[in-house]
Design an enzyme around this catalytic site. Structure first.
Site, short mmCIF file in Angstrom:
data_model
loop_
_atom_site.label_atom_id
_atom_site.label_comp_id
_atom_site.label_asym_id
_atom_site.label_seq_id
_atom_site.Cartn_x
_atom_site.Cartn_y
_atom_site.Cartn_z
N SER A 27 4.93 -13.02 12.96
CA SER A 27 5.33 -12.88 11.56
C SER A 27 6.84 -12.96 11.41
CB SER A 27 4.84 -11.54 11.00
OG SER A 27 5.37 -11.30 9.71
N TYR B 288 5.44 -2.91 10.80
CA TYR B 288 4.69 -4.14 11.09
C TYR B 288 5.59 -5.17 11.77
CZ TYR B 288 2.16 -8.49 10.26
OH TYR B 288 1.53 -9.70 10.42
#
Length: 628
Positions: A143, A156
């Site tokens: 990501s 995250y």
């Protein structure tokens, strides 16, 4: 290079029942792969397999990768059933939207277990048989949050960043053994990922695109195609890679770009509801002190209405308060001389604005402080250019060190939690530089959150002239000053005091911190300008040269309407010129880093600076544009 073929290959796909995972699995099944698909739900896996082409070989395995050891068990079951695994797709993952200060230990551990430790455990469990066969592929879905500090995605992003760092290292270590590792950054995808993510305080997800990402099958096709190519990093979203590169080369630009997202998740304010980022209101140019470096002495002495902003000017601002995110009630004077200050702060706060001001602190007694805190202040900054009474009172003529320290300490006593944030501005000069560490210790004693080390950079005529410690070029003196300041900032970090500082030598930036693209300055008399420096022109000194700072005005309240001034030719010119400078600078950085593979940072930055058009008049002789 010949593309890798999936036909007949044994492929393990984790998180296969999710939006992206199911699309990847269906794509691989159509290519003739033999699939092991995993998920926490047996029902979802059976539903997925029912959509595979007739004759497909598929093994559904239920696994909860948040449980330590489950990944190793999954790998053993897959090997026992298939004999060997040719390719591993580490797709399983879980999101978490939370400010770092509110993230719980339980959720942090959960995320790292699913997003970092389980993929690593799978890789390590499958590697021996891959190495033995001399071939194998590992595809990790990562990501951009792992490379860019996107507010509320810190945990995250950290879990994905950790996986990226370790698997990139493994790629180099395993290259000679025939193992290919491909790290894919897919960008935003239109799936239920955000809906299923963990949350604190009902934090909204950050979707940078209006349609919330590309269709899952479109991205899945790209991922599968990338998995047939050479090992390395694959960025499917150019803006994502652009931000990642920019975060390394010019982090302040990325911070500014992400500020609207921060506001959305931190303050629960949609950036689309606010036209402007900042309104700087000079509530007073009058001052109760005679500071040695003040550039506005002559101007404040001759000011109309005793140097105070009138109610009529504020009334012309009031209808637009809800269009501003932040209002700073500071100008060239002392805001506490404005009798309407508390009332105006309350009105701005009720309109949803963040509020604050810079003060010399002498008039901030407990009664005044209580009224200001009740009005709803977000931050307050106190100018203190000495850490001892003798030094402070030589610079801040007419003030009392003891009284100001008492007033500053009262803020920590009377505020609720950490609101308002309390800061000290310390203007660096030859006379006080030896106290940079002492001011840090004083800030700790007074309960201050942050110390801002500023250069003596604003000069009008002889006021402030020759007091700055910056230089056009690096010198031994500058290096010595920088080392001393760095030492003070390390001390601050150690004891929990935040700090900011300007540079000692010039480095042209695309736009200054004021950033006229989305801010406006209103003088005490209602005159609108890009900033205080351009609002009050006159003779100045720029890096040793005698020059004249022009006066740049958009109009004057209440005679002119604020929106009409914003749309004036002069205002448009400043906004558009800086927008063009920023765009050209950022594009030059991205293109340069792409071409150099991320190396040659200084050359790239220099080329980006040279590519920009000239700054507007006035800004070309302003120290703020050069970060000093």
């Amino acid at each position: 290079m010949k593309r890798y073929s999936f036909e007949g290959k044994n492929i393990l796909v984790t998180g296969a029942s999710g939006g992206l995972g199911s699309a990847i699995a269906k794509n691989l099944a159509a290519a003739g792969a033999h699939l092991v698909v995993t998920s926490r739900s047996d029902q979802a896996l059976n539903e997925l397999i029912s959509h595979f082409p007739e004759g497909s070989i598929a093994l559904p395995l239920v696994a909860d990768l948040s449980v330590p050891g489950e990944a190793g068990k999954l790998a053993r079951e897959a090997l026992a059933a298939m004999g060997h695994i040719d390719i591993l797709f580490n797709n399983a993952g879980v999101g978490y939207f939370a400010l770092m200060e509110e993230a719980t230990e339980e959720n942090i551990r959960h995320l790292f277990e699913v997003n970092t430790l389980a993929p690593l455990e799978l890789i390590k469990a499958l590697l021996p048989q891959m190495i033995k066969r001399g071939t194998g592929r590992i595809v990790n879905i990562l990501s951009v949050s792992g490379r860019v500090p996107i507010p509320s995605t810190g945990v995250y992003g950290g879990s994905k960043s950790a996986l990226a760092a370790m698997t990139s290292t493994m790629r180099l270590e395993l290259e000679a053994k025939g193992i290919d590792i491909i790290n894919v950054y897919p960008g935003t995808i239109d799936t239920a990922f955000e809906e299923n993510a963990l949350r604190q305080e009902a934090r909204p997800g950050l979707c940078p695109k209006d349609k919330c990402g590309e269709p899952r099958f479109f991205i899945a096709n790209k991922i599968v195609k990338a998995a047939t190519g050479p090992p390395g990093e694959v960025w499917l979203d150019r803006p994502g890679r652009w931000l990642a590169l920019l975060a390394l080369a010019w982090p302040k630009s990325v911070d500014r770009r992400l500020a609207p997202f921060r506001d959305k998740v931190v303050n629960k304010i949609s950036p689309k509801d606010r036209r402007w980022r900042l309104l700087q209101v000079e509530s007073a140019i009058a001052c109760n002190l005679r500071c040695v470096m003040c550039p506005w002495k002559e101007i404040s002495r001759k000011a109309e209405n005793r140097g105070l902003m009138s109610q009529a000017v504020w009334d012309a601002i009031r209808p637009y308060l809800s269009d501003f995110h932040s209002i700073d009630f500071t100008g060239g004077g002392e805001p506490l001389l404005q009798p309407k200050l508390e009332e105006w702060i309350a009105e701005a706060k009720n309109a949803g604005c963040e509020t604050g001001f810079l003060s010399n602190g002498l008039l901030l007694n407990k009664d005044r402080l209580k009224r200001i805190l009740d009005a709803g202040l977000n931050w307050i900054c106190i100018s203190m250019d000495g850490a001892t009474a003798d030094m402070y009172e030589k610079i801040r003529l007419g003030s009392s060190f003891e009284r100001v320290c008492h007033n500053v300490a009262s803020i920590a006593e009377m505020r609720t939690g950490n609101i308002p944030k309390t800061m000290i501005n310390f203007v660096l000069m030859e006379s006080n530089f030896h106290q940079v560490e002492s001011i840090i210790r004083l800030a700790q004693k007074l309960g201050v959150d942050q110390v801002n080390f500023k250069q003596c950079d604003v000069i009008r005529g002889e006021h402030g002239k020759g007091l700055g410690l910056f230089s056009p070029a690096e010198t031994n003196k500058i290096r010595k000053l920088r080392r001393a300041l760095d030492k003070a900032r390390r001390l601050a970090k150690k004891i929990g005091i935040q700090t900011t500082a300007f540079a000692f030598i010039p480095e042209e930036r695309p736009v200054c911190e004021q950033d006229p693209r989305d801010s406006i300055f209103i003088r005490y008399d209602g005159t609108a300008a890009p900033c205080i420096n351009l609002a009050i022109g006159g003779p100045t000194t720029f890096l040793g040269d005698e020059v004249v700072m022009p006066s740049v005005h958009y109009g004057r309240l209440p005679n002119d309407d604020l929106m009409d001034m914003w749309e004036s030719d002069t205002c448009r010119f400043y906004r558009e010129r800086f927008a063009k400078r920023v765009q050209i600078h950022e594009n030059a950085i991205v293109n340069g880093l792409f071409e150099s593979g991320g190396s040659g940072r200084e050359r790239t930055l220099q080329a980006a600076r040279e590519a920009m058009p000239e700054p507007p008049q006035g800004c070309n002789v302003c120290h703020y544009l050069y970060d000093i």
